[in-house]
Enzyme design. Structure first.
Site, PDB file in Angstrom:
ATOM      1  N   HIS A 104      35.716 -50.563  19.945  1.00  0.00           N
ATOM      2  CA  HIS A 104      35.232 -51.751  18.486  1.00  0.00           C
ATOM      3  C   HIS A 104      34.501 -51.758  18.522  1.00  0.00           C
ATOM      4  O   HIS A 104      33.642 -52.310  17.545  1.00  0.00           O
ATOM      5  CB  HIS A 104      36.249 -52.497  18.690  1.00  0.00           C
ATOM      6  N   SER A 140      43.265 -40.707  22.411  1.00  0.00           N
ATOM      7  CA  SER A 140      42.225 -39.634  21.412  1.00  0.00           C
ATOM      8  C   SER A 140      42.783 -38.693  20.928  1.00  0.00           C
ATOM      9  O   SER A 140      42.455 -36.953  21.045  1.00  0.00           O
ATOM     10  CB  SER A 140      41.080 -39.446  21.224  1.00  0.00           C
ATOM     11  N   GLU A 170      39.572 -37.475   9.573  1.00  0.00           N
ATOM     12  CA  GLU A 170      41.097 -38.493  10.266  1.00  0.00           C
ATOM     13  C   GLU A 170      40.764 -40.070   8.920  1.00  0.00           C
ATOM     14  O   GLU A 170      41.813 -40.248   8.827  1.00  0.00           O
ATOM     15  CB  GLU A 170      40.489 -38.972  11.418  1.00  0.00           C
ATOM     16  N   ASP A 230      35.993 -40.815  18.974  1.00  0.00           N
ATOM     17  CA  ASP A 230      37.121 -40.315  19.513  1.00  0.00           C
ATOM     18  C   ASP A 230      36.847 -38.401  19.776  1.00  0.00           C
ATOM     19  O   ASP A 230      36.344 -37.643  20.843  1.00  0.00           O
ATOM     20  CB  ASP A 230      38.708 -40.323  19.340  1.00  0.00           C
ATOM     21  N   TYR A 246      43.877 -53.011  13.201  1.00  0.00           N
ATOM     22  CA  TYR A 246      42.162 -51.514  13.760  1.00  0.00           C
ATOM     23  C   TYR A 246      41.744 -51.731  12.028  1.00  0.00           C
ATOM     24  O   TYR A 246      40.701 -52.454  12.131  1.00  0.00           O
ATOM     25  CB  TYR A 246      43.094 -50.899  13.918  1.00  0.00           C
TER      26      TYR A 246
HETATM   27  C1  GLA Z   1      39.838 -46.254  18.029  1.00  0.00           C
HETATM   28  C2  GLA Z   1      39.634 -45.381  17.296  1.00  0.00           C
HETATM   29  C3  GLA Z   1      38.024 -45.480  17.593  1.00  0.00           C
HETATM   30  C4  GLA Z   1      37.286 -46.523  18.346  1.00  0.00           C
HETATM   31  C5  GLA Z   1      38.882 -47.139  19.157  1.00  0.00           C
HETATM   32  C6  GLA Z   1      37.888 -48.470  19.711  1.00  0.00           C
HETATM   33  O1  GLA Z   1      39.984 -45.297  19.398  1.00  0.00           O
HETATM   34  O2  GLA Z   1      40.003 -43.753  16.215  1.00  0.00           O
HETATM   35  O3  GLA Z   1      36.984 -44.812  16.870  1.00  0.00           O
HETATM   36  O4  GLA Z   1      37.487 -47.815  17.113  1.00  0.00           O
HETATM   37  O5  GLA Z   1      40.135 -47.306  18.864  1.00  0.00           O
HETATM   38  O6  GLA Z   1      36.659 -48.879  20.297  1.00  0.00           O
END
Ligand code: GLA
Length: 383
Positions: free
Chosen positions: A39, A130, A164, A176, A225
């Protein structure tokens, strides 16, 4: 990128059956696992990330129309959209990731061609590796190949992130898509999300990265999130900074008590996690096992108690990973709330490690996990 002949045959056969002619373009884009930096991306901090050999392939052929028609081999379903439509359909579907990319590319003034395509992914879906970014970045690469233009990989990553954020509606950071577009074979990437610069980080020989999938599904679009993101932005605002990246550990210590308790916990985690990214990059390069163990343990501890993204299956998996032979360190991966975790393991012990984690975790939870080593793969491109 070396093609995998069996996978290629599977996709080619499905393509011919469905569309009556062979594909003319093959593209792929990898999933990723973050090695440190949970994060931190949307706080404009650093992340140590690994593009993995699990990837999404799209075989395509222009269809001389304004339609994109896709078949997913993983889901066994067909889906389509028109390049003339820039609104998201009322009912969400997997093809929205491709449609969103088309809209973002068109907003950039890039001409797109309709195509028929077959999609096949070896990135497990909804497990924190991802799969959505891999689909977006593979789709952008197909549009690029068929549209007779090229864009810099960093711009491709930013447009896929925009797809996205704006079209799919997940307010993710750049991690990602950046990893999927910018991956280099054989190296982790140390990404600075403030200026989108990155450098390759070689992992010392003898240390392997092993994914441990808890098989508990997580939904990123879920409210948690977004809530974490808002708490971080609130904290940065109260500290007079534009983002948490701008707050030094000393400045935070001095003013932590001014923040609401839960906001303070989120901020502390991000500020400490950002520093751990650089420390782990050094430890992995020099092969300092104790430091790897200490840093990953601190990251997981923060994920449990400060950022609060550790679901119960993750606690069971952490216990299983730390008890297994050959383990050097282990932590959460992706957004948390379930999904995959990551361990650093002595390369000579991968099989013993995997067997022990499997036995321990399945006995504790009744769920069969999936455990496999990964190596760094190249970013999105033609196959
Ligand atoms: C997901 C989000 C990323 C990132 C991670 C946590 O994968 O798509 O952008 O924030 O969580 O690090």
């Amino acid at each position: 990128m070396k093609p995998d002949p069996q996978r290629r045959d599977l996709i080619a056969t499905a393509f011919l059956t469905r569309f009556g002619a062979p594909p003319t373009v093959w593209c792929r884009a990898p999933g990723r696992v973050d090695l440190m930096g949970s994060h931190t991306d949307y706080n404009l901090g650093a992340v140590l990330t690994l593009p993995i050999g699990r990837d999404t392939w799209i075989a395509a052929r222009p269809n001389h129309s304004n339609e994109v028609k896709l078949h997913s081999l993983n889901l066994g379903t067909d889906a389509a959209f028109s390049l003339d439509v820039s609104e998201k359909p009322a009912v969400p579907a997997w093809i929205d990731y491709v449609h969103g990319v088309a809209v973002a590319l068109q907003e950039e003034g890039l001409p797109l061609a309709g195509f028929d395509g077959v999609v096949h992914s070896s990135v497990p879906l909804s497990s924190g590796l991802s799969s959505s970014a891999a689909l977006e970045c593979a789709a952008a690469t197909v549009f690029e190949a068929l549209g007779d233009w090229t864009i810099a990989p960093v711009l491709k990553a930013r447009l896929c992130q925009r797809a996205e954020n704006r079209f799919v509606g997940v307010n993710c950071g750049i991690l990602d898509q950046f990893t999927s577009c910018m991956g280099q074979e054989g190296c982790a990437l140390l990404l600075d999300c403030r200026d989108l610069s990155s450098r390759a980080v070689a992992i010392a020989s003898g240390i392997s990265v092993v994914i441990c999938d808890t098989k508990s599904k997580r939904e990123l679009a879920g409210s948690e999130y977004g809530e974490r993101r808002v708490e971080c932005e609130t904290g940065a605002g109260l500290l007079g900074a534009s983002c948490l990246r701008e707050v030094t550990p000393a400045a935070f210590d001095a003013r932590e008590s001014e923040l609401p308790a839960s906001v303070a916990k989120r901020c502390r985690f991000i500020i400490e996690e950002h520093a751990r990214v650089y420390a782990l990059a050094t430890a992995l390069t020099t092969g300092e096992r104790p430091a790897i163990g200490r840093l990953t343990a601190a990251s997981f501890d923060g994920a449990c108690h400060l950022y609060q993204i550790a679901a119960p299956p993750m606690l069971s998996m952490m216990a299983a990973m730390l008890a297994a032979p050959g383990v050097i360190g282990a932590r959460q991966a992706g957004a948390g709330f379930g999904g995959c975790m990551v361990a650093f393991v002595e390369t000579g012990f991968i099989d013993e490690f995997a067997a022990a984690v499997w036995t321990h975790y399945s006995a504790a939870t009744g769920t069969q996990p999936e455990i496999y080593p990964v190596t760094a793969a190249a970013g999105a491109g033609l196959i």
